[in-house]
Motif scaffolding. Structure first.
Motif, PDB file in Angstrom:
ATOM      1  N   HIS A 591       0.646  -0.976   0.113  1.00 11.52           N
ATOM      2  CA  HIS A 591       0.064  -0.032  -0.126  1.00 11.52           C
ATOM      3  C   HIS A 591       1.160   1.348  -0.211  1.00 11.52           C
ATOM      4  O   HIS A 591       2.179   1.393   0.734  1.00 11.52           O
ATOM      5  N   CYS A 626      -4.798   5.603  -0.276  1.00 11.99           N
ATOM      6  CA  CYS A 626      -3.568   4.673  -0.473  1.00 11.99           C
ATOM      7  C   CYS A 626      -2.849   5.157  -2.478  1.00 11.99           C
ATOM      8  O   CYS A 626      -3.463   5.517  -2.709  1.00 11.99           O
ATOM      9  N   GLU A 628      -1.267   3.008  -4.036  1.00 10.67           N
ATOM     10  CA  GLU A 628      -0.848   1.293  -5.153  1.00 10.67           C
ATOM     11  C   GLU A 628      -2.311   1.078  -5.303  1.00 10.67           C
ATOM     12  O   GLU A 628      -2.876   0.216  -4.392  1.00 10.67           O
ATOM     13  N   PHE A 629      -2.565  -0.097  -6.401  1.00  8.77           N
ATOM     14  CA  PHE A 629      -3.352  -0.448  -7.056  1.00  8.77           C
ATOM     15  C   PHE A 629      -3.480  -1.324  -6.471  1.00  8.77           C
ATOM     16  O   PHE A 629      -3.231  -2.969  -6.280  1.00  8.77           O
ATOM     17  N   CYS A 630      -3.629  -1.236  -4.874  1.00  7.87           N
ATOM     18  CA  CYS A 630      -3.907  -3.052  -3.972  1.00  7.87           C
ATOM     19  C   CYS A 630      -4.929  -4.027  -4.654  1.00  7.87           C
ATOM     20  O   CYS A 630      -5.054  -5.564  -4.092  1.00  7.87           O
ATOM     21  N   HIS A 634      -9.308  -0.436  -3.771  1.00  9.40           N
ATOM     22  CA  HIS A 634      -8.107   0.719  -3.722  1.00  9.40           C
ATOM     23  C   HIS A 634      -9.018   1.874  -3.920  1.00  9.40           C
ATOM     24  O   HIS A 634      -8.228   2.614  -2.515  1.00  9.40           O
ATOM     25  N   MET A 637     -10.066   3.049  -0.664  1.00  3.22           N
ATOM     26  CA  MET A 637      -8.878   3.396   0.605  1.00  3.22           C
ATOM     27  C   MET A 637      -8.463   4.689   1.002  1.00  3.22           C
ATOM     28  O   MET A 637      -6.958   4.728   0.681  1.00  3.22           O
TER      29      MET A 637
END
Ligand code: RUQ
Ligand code: CUA
Length: 765
Positions: A591, A626, A628-630, A634, A637
């Motif tokens: 993340h 966040c 980062e494409f998590c 995402h 987030m």
């Protein structure tokens, strides 16, 4: 069937149709057709086949290249030449949060010079740590030429852990080079200057007051850090020390450093004097410095050094008296000094010579032993006659610079800058074996583990200084060109051109990929820059925000797909410190974290704890999120930092705007939850039916999934309590949250299942 289970099926059907149509088109074109259409020769296809790494397969070697003026390290694979990573070293690197979170700022702070942050660096020579002269894949060292510094990178996680500033130089070039067991990391000065910090002497006093030197940084392998206190330097004359290499085998314990401008010329075009380039290349020879570093370390330990800028420096006269410092003339405008894998010979090139000079360590030692010197330099250092030290000289071509070694005995490769060629030759017989043109003007070259006692052969990379016409034009600043060359046969074959668009990479080292064993996650709560547990990490459920005076401290967590906390309330002027821990254990579940417009960023790989600090010095509403494409959610987030004006009081209590849900919505959500549970059960059934415990990556995914499922009872209780009160909004939203936990667990479960299938997991009863 739940929507969750339906979607993949729909996708598969769509993909199946697409593939069917495409495969007809593909089969219509044969290899011959493609060769013709693209104008490729048989030779091109052979080169392509030698470099192509199909999906799912990996490279044989990993290269660590300097990133030049970017101050970074570039990591790429061989033979594919695919870039794997840029590592922030001397300069901030936003993706990794390097220079934007507090832990990494500490590392960069170690590189401050005279109280000033250095936000750029010129990385030159990387070196991999060695054990018994073999690359061991544990640490990487690299120097900054512009602001004399050395950095230590841990190959456990490919992060920079330490930067040390050279205490006595104002510039350097010849670092980093390591001894055969990485006892020391070498750093040689380049342009002479007074060794005392911030001390002025006029150029006229160059001979007396300016000095060069050779620094031996003591490396503490257990700590994984340079021990500054136990490091020392040997004072050298104001010649321009250049590159170095460590002795090995018979020459173990010695170091070799070439130099140029032993004329000690002082230029001054503006005063009518010929420039440095004329005065510094006038003499036919300069000096190779031969230093017994083992003895030097003993002398320093015995108190024979003086202290300059808090650093131990062994003076020239002591080094001479104790017989640890010698000079050997080397022609002409020398560059590059490379000890052969057996440690018996030292090969020096001359930028303005067509020869390389092969020196014999045995002969050098014999001359020293016999006290056979041709003269002394102005500083009293004994000079060994060139004839007494030379094994042979070999004519290779114009502008020889650097030499690397093959796995085949006696075979060496030397870069020819002016000729734009690589010369393959035999240093035992002195025969030139082959030459290959490169594009263009090669500086360093590198063979696989070519600096070690057992080079691996196979490939060579030419680090070309100019690309000129090789790539699609991108304006006046061209990328650099790394060319991959096959050296496994008698004739060298050029395989691949790789543009490197991140500064001028000076040198690179390559190691067998199998020797690198980096981790994929941190122990939860790890401060990666110290390698220790952060005192400020919290586990799930322990998240806390405290305010003392104007200081707000948040200890929070991240896990797909939310932050805890989701709101941070502050007043203008508050100082905010966030200690964030990524609770994920699944591989690659990183993340990111930023607060809009506050210039902070962190990268939180699984298990990492990172600290972000800033002053909330402006009123407003600032989303944090966040980066980062998590996960599928995402974008959800996120959270809000609310910075209120001082003394702000709520005037009316506005209810949080909400959609209105009905009992039917709640029931529908419960149905979705039940269906999804069936999917999860079947995945769990599969995973537990095989030996998943033998796969640490799967175990980590299962742990993460269990974590997500473990949160369901709490959400379920909340949903049911709300339903009992007929609060359908709350009831439905908590039921949705249950489904979120399920989806994430199912996502992990499906990934684990695929992994197990691909890795042929075995049935257990
Ligand atoms: S050297 S310019 Cu490595 Cu040839 Cu630095
Ligand atoms: Cu976490 Cu995106």
């Amino acid at each position: 069937m739940s929507t969750f289970a339906v979607k993949p099926t729909v996708l598969l059907v769509a993909a199946g149709i697409g593939l069917g149509a495409a495969s007809t088109a593909w089969s219509a074109e044969s290899l011959q057709d493609v060769l013709k259409r693209r104008g490729l020769s048989q030779q091109d296809v052979l080169a392509a086949a030698k470099t192509y790494v199909p999906t799912g397969k990996r490279d044989e070697f990993v290269v660590f290249s300097s990133g030049g003026q970017s101050g970074q390290v570039i990591v790429y694979g061989i033979p594919s030449m695919r870039i794997l990573k840029y590592i922030g070293v001397f300069t901030p690197e936003p993706w990794q949060g390097y220079g934007f979170d507090e832990e990494s700022k500490m590392v960069l702070r170690g590189g401050r010079i005279d109280g000033r942050d250095m936000t750029w660096g010129d990385t030159h020579h990387p070196a991999i740590s060695e054990t018994n002269g073999q690359y061991d894949g544990q640490f990487l060292f690299i120097n900054d030429k512009a602001n004399p510094r050395i950095a230590v990178l841990d190959l456990q996680d490919f992060e920079t852990k330490q930067i040390v500033v050279n205490p006595i130089y104002k510039s350097e070039h010849g670092g980093a080079f390591v001894t055969t067991n990485t006892e020391y990391v070498f750093e040689a000065a380049q342009y002479p200057a007074p060794l005392e910090n911030q001390k002025f002497y006029p150029l006229e006093e160059m001979n007396d007051k300016y000095r060069g030197g050779m620094t031996y940084w003591k490396f503490d392998r257990k700590e994984g850090r340079i021990n500054v206190k136990e490091s020392f330097s040997v004072e050298l004359p104001p010649y321009w020390q250049d590159l170095s290499d460590a002795g090995k085998g018979p020459s173990e314990g010695w170091s070799f450093t070439n130099s140029f401008c032993s004329e000690r010329y002082v230029g001054g075009i503006e005063k009518g004097r010929p420039p440095y380039e004329a005065g510094c290349s006038a003499k036919d020879t300069d000096y190779l410095h031969v230093i017994n570093w083992k003895k030097a370390a003993e002398l320093v330990a015995a108190g024979k050094a003086k202290t300059i800028n808090n650093h131990k420096v062994l003076p020239i006269d002591v080094a001479v008296k104790e017989g640890i410092l010698f000079l050997v003339p080397e022609p002409k405008s020398p560059h590059g000094v490379d000890v052969t894998p057996d440690g018996k010979l030292i090969i020096v090139a001359g930028k303005l010579d067509t020869h390389v000079s092969v020196f014999s360590f045995e002969k050098i030692m014999a001359a020293i032993k016999a006290g056979k010197f041709e003269s002394k330099d102005p500083y009293g250092i004994p000079i060994i006659g060139i004839k007494d030290a030379l094994d042979k000289q070999v004519q290779l071509g114009l502008g020889p610079l650097h030499t690397q070694y093959d796995s085949k005995p006696c075979v060496a490769y030397t870069s020819l800058y002016v000729d734009s060629q690589v010369a393959k030759w035999d240093y035992c017989t002195g025969k030139v074996l082959d030459k290959l043109s490169v594009h263009y003007n090669i500086g360093h070259l590198m063979t696989m583990e070519g600096d070690s006692v057992s080079p691996k052969g196979r490939y060579l990379v030419a680090l070309n200084k100019l690309a000129i016409d090789r790539f699609v034009p991108v304006g006046p600043l061209h990328p650099q060109n790394h060319q991959l060359i096959d050296i496994s046969n008698d004739k060298m074959q050029l395989l691949y051109d790789m543009p490197l668009p991140l500064g001028e990479p000076h040198y690179a080292v390559a190691i067998e990929a199998a020797k690198l064993k980096p981790g994929v996650r941190y122990k939860v709560g790890t401060d990666s820059r110290t390698g220790k547990l952060s005192p400020d990490y919290v586990r799930a459920g322990e998240e806390v925000t405290t305010k003392t005076g104007n200081k707000i401290v948040v200890k929070g967590t991240l896990i797909r797909s939310h932050f805890t906390p989701e709101t941070i309330e502050a007043e203008v002027g508050d100082e905010i410190t966030l200690h964030l821990t990524n609770l994920e254990r699944a591989q690659d579940e990183t993340h990111g974290f930023t607060v809009s417009t506050y210039n902070v960023h962190a990268s939180l790989e699984p298990g990492k704890t990172v600290t972000v600090k800033f002053k909330a010095d402006k009123e407003g509403v600032y989303p944090y999120y966040c980066t980062e494409f998590c996960s599928a959610l995402h974008l959800e987030m996120m959270g809000y930092l609310l910075v209120k004006p001082k003394g702000w009081k709520p005037t009316k209590t506005a209810a949080v705007a909400q959609a209105v849900y009905t009992e039917a919505d709640y029931k529908a959500t419960l149905k979705k939850v039940a269906d999804t549970q069936a999917v999860i059960d079947s995945v769990v059934g599969f995973i537990t039916s095989v030996n998943y415990k033998d796969f640490p990556d799967v175990v980590a995914m299962v742990e993460d999934a269990t974590d997500q499922l473990g949160k369901i009872p709490e959400a379920k209780a909340k949903a049911e309590a709300a339903a009992a009160k007929k609060d359908w909004d709350q009831a439905n939203l908590w039921a949705e949250q249950i489904w979120q936990y399920q989806v994430k667990a199912a996502d992990l479960g499906l990934r684990a299942k695929t992994y197990l299938e691909q890795n042929n997991a075995k049935k257990v009863q």
